[in-house]
Design an enzyme around this catalytic site. Structure first.
Site, short mmCIF file in Angstrom:
data_model
loop_
_atom_site.label_atom_id
_atom_site.label_comp_id
_atom_site.label_asym_id
_atom_site.label_seq_id
_atom_site.Cartn_x
_atom_site.Cartn_y
_atom_site.Cartn_z
N ASN A 165 0.81 -1.23 0.00
CA ASN A 165 0.00 0.00 0.00
C ASN A 165 0.84 1.28 0.00
O ASN A 165 0.37 2.31 -0.45
CB ASN A 165 -1.01 -0.01 1.15
CG ASN A 165 -0.36 0.08 2.50
OD1 ASN A 165 0.79 -0.32 2.67
ND2 ASN A 165 -1.07 0.60 3.48
N GLU A 263 5.32 -3.24 12.14
CA GLU A 263 4.26 -2.23 12.01
C GLU A 263 3.08 -2.90 11.33
O GLU A 263 3.21 -3.36 10.20
CB GLU A 263 4.74 -1.04 11.17
CG GLU A 263 5.76 -0.17 11.85
CD GLU A 263 5.23 0.50 13.10
OE1 GLU A 263 4.00 0.58 13.30
OE2 GLU A 263 6.07 0.94 13.92
N CYS A 297 -2.68 2.40 6.18
CA CYS A 297 -2.73 1.80 7.52
C CYS A 297 -3.30 2.79 8.52
O CYS A 297 -3.85 2.41 9.53
CB CYS A 297 -1.34 1.36 7.93
SG CYS A 297 -0.13 2.63 7.63
P1 NAP Z 1 0.72 -8.76 4.32
O1 NAP Z 1 -0.15 -9.67 3.57
O2 NAP Z 1 0.94 -9.03 5.76
O3 NAP Z 1 2.10 -8.70 3.55
C1 NAP Z 1 3.15 -7.88 3.96
C2 NAP Z 1 4.48 -8.47 3.47
O4 NAP Z 1 4.73 -9.70 4.15
C3 NAP Z 1 4.47 -8.81 1.98
O5 NAP Z 1 5.73 -8.54 1.43
C4 NAP Z 1 4.18 -10.31 2.02
O6 NAP Z 1 4.59 -10.99 0.84
C5 NAP Z 1 5.00 -10.74 3.22
N1 NAP Z 1 4.61 -12.04 3.79
C6 NAP Z 1 3.45 -12.72 3.66
N2 NAP Z 1 3.50 -13.89 4.34
C7 NAP Z 1 4.73 -13.97 4.92
C8 NAP Z 1 5.39 -14.93 5.74
N3 NAP Z 1 4.79 -16.06 6.13
N4 NAP Z 1 6.66 -14.68 6.14
C9 NAP Z 1 7.28 -13.54 5.78
N5 NAP Z 1 6.71 -12.60 4.99
C10 NAP Z 1 5.45 -12.80 4.57
O7 NAP Z 1 0.17 -7.26 4.25
P2 NAP Z 1 -0.28 -6.45 2.95
O8 NAP Z 1 -1.58 -6.99 2.50
O9 NAP Z 1 0.83 -6.36 1.97
O10 NAP Z 1 -0.47 -4.98 3.56
C11 NAP Z 1 -1.64 -4.57 4.21
C12 NAP Z 1 -1.47 -4.57 5.72
O11 NAP Z 1 -0.33 -3.79 6.07
C13 NAP Z 1 -2.61 -3.95 6.47
O12 NAP Z 1 -2.91 -4.73 7.60
C14 NAP Z 1 -2.08 -2.59 6.90
O13 NAP Z 1 -2.68 -2.04 8.04
C15 NAP Z 1 -0.65 -2.91 7.14
N6 NAP Z 1 0.17 -1.70 7.09
C16 NAP Z 1 0.67 -1.20 8.26
C17 NAP Z 1 1.44 -0.05 8.27
C18 NAP Z 1 2.00 0.48 9.54
O14 NAP Z 1 2.98 1.19 9.49
N7 NAP Z 1 1.44 0.16 10.69
C19 NAP Z 1 1.72 0.58 7.06
C20 NAP Z 1 1.20 0.06 5.88
C21 NAP Z 1 0.44 -1.09 5.91
P3 NAP Z 1 3.57 -11.24 -0.38
O15 NAP Z 1 3.19 -9.91 -0.89
O16 NAP Z 1 4.39 -12.00 -1.33
O17 NAP Z 1 2.42 -11.99 0.18
#
Ligand code: NAP
Ligand code: MG
Length: 508
Positions: A165, A263, A297
Site C-alpha cells: 500500500n 508495524e 494503515c
Molecule cells: P501482508 O499480507 O501481511 O504482507 C506484507 C508483506 O509480508 C508482503 O511482502 C508479504 O509478501 C509478506 N509475507 C506474507 N506472508 C509472509 C510470511 N509467512 N513470512 C514472511 N513474509 C510474509 O500485508 P499487505 O496486505 O501487503 O499490507 C496490508 C497490511 O499492512 C494492512 O494490515 C495494513 O494495516 C498494514 N500496514 C501497516 C502499516 C504500519 O505502518 N502500521 C503501514 C502500511 C500497511 P507477499 O506480498 O508475497 O504476500
C-alpha cells in the site's frame, strides 16, 4: 504535467517488462526459472513479469550482504550520507516517472502517488542528515581519569519485508536508516508491487551502491519472506503488513532470538465533538477514509461523533461523498482508485454484509462498482454506515477499504473509551475548538499518532511512525527513532589512570 500528457507518457511504455532479482550488484534470474505476473488493478492489464525466487536466492543475497557489510560498517557515516544524498537527488529527478509506475501497479491516484514518492525523497534527505548526527552520549565517569561514552553500531544485516500500500515510502523508511547506520539490506517487497521496488533499487545502483549492500529478492511471503526471517545471518527483520503475518514472523524470530520491528494493522478513528468546525471535520474524514481507497494503515475507519451533531455530520458527509469520482488514477480528475485485488474487493464487500447483519444502518455505497467501464477493475463505492455500536465487527476489525462507520457518543470521555476499545493503536484524531479537551484527548487517546483538527493520515517523516497495542511491538519507522531499530548501543569506558581502578560499586 497536465492530464493528457500524464496519460500519453503512461501509454508509451506498454511493452511487457521483466523484473529480476538484484543480488551482489547484478540483475539475476532466480534458480527457480519461474515468474509471476504483475497486473494493473484498474483493468487487469498484465504489466509484466517478475521472478519467483526461492530460499536459495535468499541465501545468495545474504552472503552478498555479509561481504558488503564488512566494508560498509567502516565507511564513515558522513560518507555513507553522501551516498544517501545522491539517492535523494535521483529520487527527486525521477519523481513523476516513479509516481506513474506506482499508480499503474497499485492503483492509488496520481496525486497521492506523487505524494508517496515525495515521502521517500524527504526521507532520503533527512536520513542523509543523520550521517552527521547519529548522536550518542558522553557522560561523566564515576572515577577519576576515566572517560565514558556510548556510540551506535550497526546491527549487521537488515531483512526488510514490505507491503503493497506504500511500496516506496515504507521501503524508504526502512532501507535508508539501515544504510546510514552501516547495515546491509536484503529486501523482499510485496508481490503486488514489484516494479516500484525494482525502480528504487535501480536508483540505489545509479547512485553508486557498493556491490551487495542492497539486495532485492522477489517472491512469495511464505518462501522468500520466511527464508529471510529464518536465516541465521539476518540480524534484524523489519516488517510492515498485516497482524496475521506479523505475529507469525514475531513468533519465529522470537525463537531465534532475533530482533524484529513490526508495524501492522489499524482501526483508526476521527472524533467529532459538538464544538467542532463540522465542515473542517468533513474534509478531514473524506480524505482520510476514502483517500487511497481506504487502504492506508492510518485510514479513518471509524467516526466517533457527539450525538448532537451526528445528523449534520451525516448529511454533509453524504453530500461530499456524492462528489467523489472513481476511476483510473492516472486521470487527474479521479479521486478514488481501485482496491488492490479481487480478494480484497470481496473481503470489503463481505464486511459490508456483516455490518448490515449486525444492524448498522447503511447510509451510502455498499457495492462493487462496475458501470462506466470499471467492470474490469476492482472498484468499491465509498461506503458509510451509521448507528454503529463499538462492539460490532465492522467497528473492531480492519477492513482496509473505503468503508467508514459512524459511532454516536454522549461525551468526550465516552469518545476516548470507544477510540481505545480496539486491538490496534496506530492513529487517532479529534476535532474540537476547546483547547482543554484537545489536551485531554492528546493525553488519553491510546495511539502512536494523534491529530488535533486534522484527519488520521498525513504523518511527517521526521517524527516517529508507528502504533501501540496490536499495531506494533514498540519500535518506530521514520524519525530519529528509526535509528534504534538498526543499531545496537555500545558503551565504551576509557581509563587513563594507568591503574586498574575498580568500579564504584566494588569500592563502597
Ligand atoms: P501482508 O499480507 O501481511 O504482507 C506484507 C508483506 O509480508 C508482503 O511482502 C508479504 O509478501 C509478506 N509475507 C506474507 N506472508 C509472509 C510470511 N509467512 N513470512 C514472511 N513474509 C510474509 O500485508 P499487505 O496486505 O501487503 O499490507 C496490508 C497490511 O499492512 C494492512 O494490515 C495494513 O494495516 C498494514 N500496514 C501497516 C502499516 C504500519 O505502518 N502500521 C503501514 C502500511 C500497511 P507477499 O506480498 O508475497 O504476500
Ligand atoms: Mg500490481
Amino acid at each position: 504535467m497536465n492530464n493528457q500528457t500524464v496519460q500519453e507518457t503512461a501509454k508509451k511504455d506498454t511493452a511487457v517488462k521483466k523484473y529480476l532479482n538484484f543480488i551482489n550488484g547484478e540483475w539475476v534470474d532466480s534458480e527457480s526459472g519461474k515468474y509471476t505476473q504483475n497486473t494493473n488493478p484498474v483493468n487487469g492489464e498484465v504489466l509484466g513479469e517478475v521472478v519467483a525466487s526461492t530460499k536459495a536466492d535468499v541465501e545468495k543475497a545474504v552472503q552478498a550482504a555479509k561481504e558488503a557489510q564488512k566494508k560498509w560498517r567502516n565507511v564513515p557515516a558522513p560518507e555513507r550520507a553522501d551516498f544517501l544524498y545522491k539517492v535523494a537527488y535521483l529520487l527527486k529527478e525521477r519523481k513523476e516517472e516513479l509516481a506513474q509506475v506506482l499508480t499503474k501497479e497499485m492503483g492509488k491516484v496520481i496525486a497521492e502517488a506523487r505524494g508517496e514518492v515525495q515521502e521517500a525523497i524527504d526521507m532520503a534527505f533527512y536520513m542523509a542528515g543523520e550521517g552527521r548526527r547519529m548522536f550518542g552520549d558522553t557522560v561523566p565517569s564515576e572515577l577519576r581519569n576515566k572517560f565514558a561514552m556510548s556510540v551506535r553500531v550497526p546491527v549487521g544485516i537488515a531483512g526488510l519485508i514490505t507491503p503493497w500500500n506504500f511500496p516506496i515510502a515504507i521501503a524508504s523508511w526502512k532501507s535508508l536508516p539501515a544504510l546510514v547506520t552501516g547495515n546491509a539490506v536484503v529486501w523482499k517487497p510485496a508481490s503486488e508491487t514489484p516494479f516500484l521496488a525494482g525502480e528504487f533499487v535501480k536508483i540505489y545502483e545509479e547512485a553508486g551502491l557498493p556491490k551487495g549492500l542492497v539486495n532485492l529478492v522477489y517472491g512469495s511471503g511464505s518462501e522468500v519472506g520466511n527464508a529471510i526471517v529464518e536465516h541465521p545471518d539476518v540480524d534484524i527483520v523489519s516488517f510492515t503488513g498485516s497482524n496475521e503475518v506479523g505475529k507469525k514472523i514475531n513468533g519465529r524470530a522470537g525463537e531465534l532470538l532475533k530482533r524484529t520491528s513490526l508495524e501492522m494493522g489499524g482501526k483508526n478513528a476521527v472524533t467529532v465533538l459538538e464544538d467542532a468546525d463540522i465542515d473542517l471535520a468533513v474534509d478531514g474524514i473524506v480524505w482520510s477514509a476514502f483517500g487511497t481507497s481506504g487502504q492506508r494503515c492510518t485510514a479513518c475507519s471509524r467516526i466517533i461523533v457527539h450525538e448532537s451533531v451526528k445528523e449534520e455530520l451525516e448529511q454533509k458527509l453524504m453530500k461530499r461523498m456524492e462528489m467523489l469520482k472513481l476511476g483510473d488514477g492516472l486521470d487527474e480528475s479521479i479521486d478514488v482508485g481501485p482496491v488492490i485485488n479481487r480478494s480484497s474487493l470481496e473481503k470489503i464487500h463481505e464486511y459490508v454484509k456483516i455490518g448490515k447483519d449486525e444492524g448498522a444502518k447503511l447510509l451510502k455505497g455498499g457495492e462493487i462498482v462496475t458501470e462506466n467501464g470499471l467492470d474490469k477493475g476492482n472498484f468499491y463505492a465509498p461506503t458509510l454506515f451509521t448507528n454503529v455500536k463499538s462492539d460490532m465487527r465492522i467497528a473492531q476489525e480492519e477492513i482496509f477499504g473505503p468503508v467508514a462507520s459512524i459511532i454516536p457518543v454522549k461525551s468526550l470521555e465516552e469518545a476516548i473509551e470507544v477510540n481505545n476499545s480496539v486491538e490496534f493503536g496506530l492513529s487517532s484524531s479529534i476535532f474540537t475548538a476547546d483547547v482543554n479537551r484537545a489536551f485531554q484527548a492528546m493525553r488519553d487517546l491510546d495511539t502512536g499518532i494523534v491529530y488535533i483538527n486534522a484527519g488520521t493520515t498525513g504523518a511527517e517523516i521526521h517524527l516517529p511512525f508507528g502504533g501501540t497495542k496490536g499495531t506494533g511491538n514498540g519500535h518506530r519507522d521514520s524519525g530519529v527513532a528509526s535509528l534504534d531499530v538498526y543499531t545496537e548501543w555500545k558503551s565504551v569506558y576509557i581509563d587513563y589512570s594507568g591503574k586498574i581502578q575498580r568500579a564504584q560499586i566494588d569500592n563502597y
